[in-house]
Design a protein around this motif. Sequence first.
Motif, mmCIF file in Angstrom:
data_model
loop_
_atom_site.group_PDB
_atom_site.id
_atom_site.type_symbol
_atom_site.label_atom_id
_atom_site.label_comp_id
_atom_site.label_asym_id
_atom_site.label_seq_id
_atom_site.Cartn_x
_atom_site.Cartn_y
_atom_site.Cartn_z
ATOM 1 N N PHE A 1 0.814 -1.212 0.000
ATOM 2 C CA PHE A 1 0.000 0.000 0.000
ATOM 3 C C PHE A 1 0.851 1.267 0.000
ATOM 4 O O PHE A 1 0.342 2.344 -0.265
ATOM 5 N N TRP A 2 2.156 1.165 0.299
ATOM 6 C CA TRP A 2 2.997 2.360 0.282
ATOM 7 C C TRP A 2 2.992 2.997 -1.100
ATOM 8 O O TRP A 2 2.936 4.225 -1.226
ATOM 9 N N SER A 3 3.028 2.181 -2.147
ATOM 10 C CA SER A 3 3.073 2.750 -3.495
ATOM 11 C C SER A 3 1.722 3.343 -3.882
ATOM 12 O O SER A 3 1.653 4.379 -4.550
ATOM 13 N N LEU A 4 0.634 2.722 -3.433
ATOM 14 C CA LEU A 4 -0.691 3.301 -3.681
ATOM 15 C C LEU A 4 -0.841 4.637 -2.958
ATOM 16 O O LEU A 4 -1.460 5.563 -3.479
ATOM 17 N N SER A 5 -0.260 4.734 -1.778
ATOM 18 C CA SER A 5 -0.316 5.991 -1.034
ATOM 19 C C SER A 5 0.405 7.104 -1.792
ATOM 20 O O SER A 5 -0.103 8.222 -1.903
ATOM 21 N N ILE A 6 1.569 6.785 -2.311
ATOM 22 C CA ILE A 6 2.319 7.788 -3.081
ATOM 23 C C ILE A 6 1.527 8.208 -4.308
ATOM 24 O O ILE A 6 1.436 9.403 -4.628
ATOM 25 N N GLU A 7 0.924 7.248 -4.989
ATOM 26 C CA GLU A 7 0.111 7.573 -6.169
ATOM 27 C C GLU A 7 -1.054 8.483 -5.785
ATOM 28 O O GLU A 7 -1.325 9.472 -6.465
ATOM 29 N N GLU A 8 -1.765 8.150 -4.726
ATOM 30 C CA GLU A 8 -2.919 8.954 -4.338
ATOM 31 C C GLU A 8 -2.493 10.353 -3.881
ATOM 32 O O GLU A 8 -3.199 11.329 -4.132
ATOM 33 N N GLN A 9 -1.359 10.463 -3.214
ATOM 34 C CA GLN A 9 -0.859 11.781 -2.832
ATOM 35 C C GLN A 9 -0.524 12.603 -4.077
ATOM 36 O O GLN A 9 -0.809 13.798 -4.148
ATOM 37 N N PHE A 10 0.054 11.943 -5.076
ATOM 38 C CA PHE A 10 0.331 12.595 -6.361
ATOM 39 C C PHE A 10 -0.975 13.054 -7.008
ATOM 40 O O PHE A 10 -1.073 14.166 -7.528
ATOM 41 N N TYR A 11 -2.002 12.195 -6.958
ATOM 42 C CA TYR A 11 -3.279 12.526 -7.582
ATOM 43 C C TYR A 11 -4.010 13.659 -6.877
ATOM 44 O O TYR A 11 -4.901 14.271 -7.459
ATOM 45 N N LEU A 12 -3.670 13.930 -5.638
ATOM 46 C CA LEU A 12 -4.260 15.077 -4.953
ATOM 47 C C LEU A 12 -3.670 16.387 -5.458
ATOM 48 O O LEU A 12 -4.380 17.367 -5.644
ATOM 49 N N ALA A 13 -2.365 16.406 -5.694
ATOM 50 C CA ALA A 13 -1.685 17.648 -6.060
ATOM 51 C C ALA A 13 -1.627 17.904 -7.565
ATOM 52 O O ALA A 13 -1.890 19.020 -8.019
ATOM 53 N N TRP A 14 -1.280 16.899 -8.340
ATOM 54 C CA TRP A 14 -1.006 17.100 -9.757
ATOM 55 C C TRP A 14 -2.205 17.637 -10.554
ATOM 56 O O TRP A 14 -2.031 18.556 -11.369
ATOM 57 N N PRO A 15 -3.413 17.129 -10.365
ATOM 58 C CA PRO A 15 -4.544 17.688 -11.111
ATOM 59 C C PRO A 15 -4.764 19.167 -10.821
ATOM 60 O O PRO A 15 -5.139 19.933 -11.713
ATOM 61 N N LEU A 16 -4.537 19.578 -9.591
ATOM 62 C CA LEU A 16 -4.671 20.998 -9.262
ATOM 63 C C LEU A 16 -3.685 21.836 -10.070
ATOM 64 O O LEU A 16 -4.032 22.893 -10.592
ATOM 65 N N ILE A 17 -2.471 21.342 -10.189
ATOM 66 C CA ILE A 17 -1.451 22.060 -10.943
ATOM 67 C C ILE A 17 -1.815 22.117 -12.423
ATOM 68 O O ILE A 17 -1.807 23.186 -13.038
ATOM 69 N N VAL A 18 -2.151 20.980 -12.995
ATOM 70 C CA VAL A 18 -2.415 20.930 -14.437
ATOM 71 C C VAL A 18 -3.694 21.671 -14.807
ATOM 72 O O VAL A 18 -3.735 22.373 -15.822
ATOM 73 N N LEU A 19 -4.735 21.540 -14.010
ATOM 74 C CA LEU A 19 -6.016 22.128 -14.389
ATOM 75 C C LEU A 19 -6.191 23.579 -13.949
ATOM 76 O O LEU A 19 -7.014 24.291 -14.513
ATOM 77 N N LEU A 20 -5.413 24.027 -12.975
ATOM 78 C CA LEU A 20 -5.591 25.390 -12.476
ATOM 79 C C LEU A 20 -4.471 26.356 -12.874
ATOM 80 O O LEU A 20 -4.642 27.560 -12.773
ATOM 81 N N ALA A 21 -3.354 25.831 -13.312
ATOM 82 C CA ALA A 21 -2.238 26.705 -13.695
ATOM 83 C C ALA A 21 -2.594 27.489 -14.953
ATOM 84 O O ALA A 21 -3.387 27.030 -15.781
#
Length: 156
Positions: free
Chosen positions: A129-149
Amino acid sequence: MANARDIQLDALRAVAVTMVLYAHFLAPGGTSFVGHLGVRLFFVLSGFLITRLLIDARDAAAYEAGPALRAFYIRRMLRIFPPYFAVLGLVWLTDLEHSRGSLIWHALYLSNFWYALRNEWTPWLLCHFWSLSIEEQFYLAWPLIVLLAPRRRIEA
């Protein structure tokens, strides 16, 4: 229907998964280099695919950041949450490896912090689950950057 590019990326994803499974179950003497390489390959592929989805959403004629973010997060939740929380529910019910004490960390997608703070891979049952956690943390931040920048910051 997937296009040729998606089929090739799916093949690379299969290679990444095979590398991880090899490292876990077949590697002599616990050799983990192949597994680490497989995880990194999977992260890169996942980041590429998510970025492509977000840019496609941004390029849509009726683009609005709020609905695009909401749609992205709903798709992620529908895809990831059911199997993820089913596993956590099963582990909670059976208390396999006395895992109940760590379930809140895993339920909040903080498994990577749990294992880093403890500096050991227990409960082993949930260590992937450590790798799923990293993925989900990425999915929290990255869409904000791509869609709001601003658009000029995203386009190459």
